[in-house]
Design a protein around this motif. Structure first.
Motif, short mmCIF file in Angstrom:
data_model
loop_
_atom_site.label_atom_id
_atom_site.label_comp_id
_atom_site.label_asym_id
_atom_site.label_seq_id
_atom_site.Cartn_x
_atom_site.Cartn_y
_atom_site.Cartn_z
N VAL A 1 46.36 61.08 -36.67
CA VAL A 1 45.81 59.80 -37.11
C VAL A 1 44.29 59.84 -37.03
N ALA A 2 43.64 59.40 -38.09
CA ALA A 2 42.18 59.35 -38.13
C ALA A 2 41.70 57.94 -38.42
N LEU B 1 42.11 63.66 -46.05
CA LEU B 1 43.00 63.74 -44.89
C LEU B 1 44.38 63.20 -45.23
N PHE B 2 44.44 62.12 -45.98
CA PHE B 2 45.73 61.57 -46.40
C PHE B 2 46.52 62.61 -47.19
N VAL C 1 45.90 57.46 -41.88
CA VAL C 1 44.49 57.06 -41.83
C VAL C 1 44.37 55.56 -41.61
N SER C 2 43.45 55.19 -40.75
CA SER C 2 43.10 53.79 -40.54
C SER C 2 41.72 53.60 -41.12
N GLY D 1 44.03 53.32 -54.43
CA GLY D 1 45.06 53.69 -55.37
C GLY D 1 45.80 54.95 -54.98
N TRP D 2 45.09 55.90 -54.35
CA TRP D 2 45.72 57.17 -53.98
C TRP D 2 46.73 57.02 -52.86
N ALA D 3 46.72 55.88 -52.18
CA ALA D 3 47.64 55.68 -51.04
C ALA D 3 48.88 54.88 -51.39
N GLU D 4 48.97 54.41 -52.62
CA GLU D 4 50.03 53.48 -52.97
C GLU D 4 51.42 54.11 -52.96
#
Length: 233
Positions: A5-6, A23-24, A30-31, A41-44
Motif C-alpha cells: 500500500v502506498a 504502482l497501481f 494506492v491511497s 480513469g485507470w483505476a475504474e
C-alpha cells in the motif's frame, strides 16, 4: 503476502498521478491525496485497490486523518510518496513572509507531518519506504527568481536525510528524488522549454517505483535526474 500500500500526495496530476498509476499497474493498492478527490480513469476496473482522501497540505490535521483512513481501508502502509508542492518564483528579497511561510508549509512541513503520521505503519514491515520529491533546485541555486523555492527544497533534502537517519534501524528507507525540469504545469509556468524536451512524469514514476522496490541493502539517499547537461549539481 498481502498487497503493498502506498500513500501518494499531489496525486491529481503530474508526478504524483503518474506514480500512482505506475504502482497501481504493478499491483499496489494506492491511497491518493488530492484537494478534490476524483477516481482516476485507470483505476475504474479495480476501485477496491484505490482509496481517495481530500488532502490539503496546509491542514495540520490532514496527515494524521489521512494515515488513519488509509490504514483503516487497507490495514497497512508500506510506502509514502510526498509529491505535493508549490513554487513561488520570487527572490528572497521580494517574497513576503506569508508567501515564504506558505511554501515552507506545503513543501517541507506537510511531508514531515505525513512521515510522522505514517511512521509506525512504515516500520511495521521492516522495509517501509519514503520518497520525498525534492528538486535539483534543492542542490544548487541557479537563478535569483528560483532562490526562495530553492530554500524550501534544500530543506526537503535535509528532511529526507533526517528521516533516513531516524528510521534506518527500523528498515525505513528515505530517498530525496531531485529532478530538473519535468513536463508539468509547474515547469510550464517558468520555462519556455518544449515539454517533449523535459523529463516526463512517467519516467520519474519509473524511477520512484524502482527506488521503493530496492532491498534495504541497496538504499539510495538521493536520486538526481535531469533533461539537460549540467557541469555540476
Amino acid at each position: 503476502m498481502s498487497r503493498k500500500v502506498a500513500l501518494i500526495s499531489g496525486a491529481s496530476r503530474g508526478i504524483g498521478a503518474a506514480t500512482a498509476q505506475s504502482l497501481f499497474n504493478a499491483g499496489w493498492a494506492v491511497s491518493l491525496g488530492m484537494r478534490q478527490p476524483v477516481m482516476p480513469g485507470w483505476a475504474e476496473t479495480d476501485t477496491d485497490r484505490v482509496h481517495l482522501f481530500p488532502y490539503d497540505a496546509t491542514d495540520k490535521n490532514a496527515a494524521d486523518n489521512w494515515a488513519k483512513a488509509a490504514s483503516g481501508q487497507f490495514g497497512q502502509i508500506d510506502a509514502l510518496i510526498a509529491s505535493a508542492g508549490i513554487m513561488i518564483p520570487k527572490t528572497p528579497i521580494e517574497i513576503s513572509d506569508a508567501e515564504m511561510t506558505e511554501m515552507l508549509e506545503i513543501n517541507v512541513h506537510a511531508p514531515r507531518r505525513l512521515a510522522a503520521a505514517c511512521w509506525e505503519a512504515l516500520g511495521a514491515s521492516g522495509r517501509g519506504r519514503i520518497i520525498l520529491l525534492a528538486s535539483l533546485s534543492g542542490k544548487r541555486v541557479k537563478s535569483a527568481m528560483a532562490g526562495s523555492y530553492s530554500m524550501s527544497k534544500f530543506a526537503v533534502i535535509g528532511l529526507s536525510h533526517a528521516l533516513r537517519q531516524a528510521g534506518f534501524d527500523q528498515g525505513i528507507r528515505c530517498t530525496a528524488v531531485c529532478p530538473g525540469f519535468v513536463a508539468t504545469d509547474m515547469a510550464a509556468s517558468i520555462s519556455d522549454r518544449a515539454p517533449n524536451t523535459m523529463t516526463q512524469p512517467e519516467d520519474l514514476a519509473r524511477v520512484i517505483h524502482m527506488l521503493i522496490d530496492l532491498p534495504n541493502e541497496a538504499s539510495v539517499a538521493e536520486f538526481a535526474v535531469n533533461c539537460q547537461l549540467e557541469e555540476r549539481y
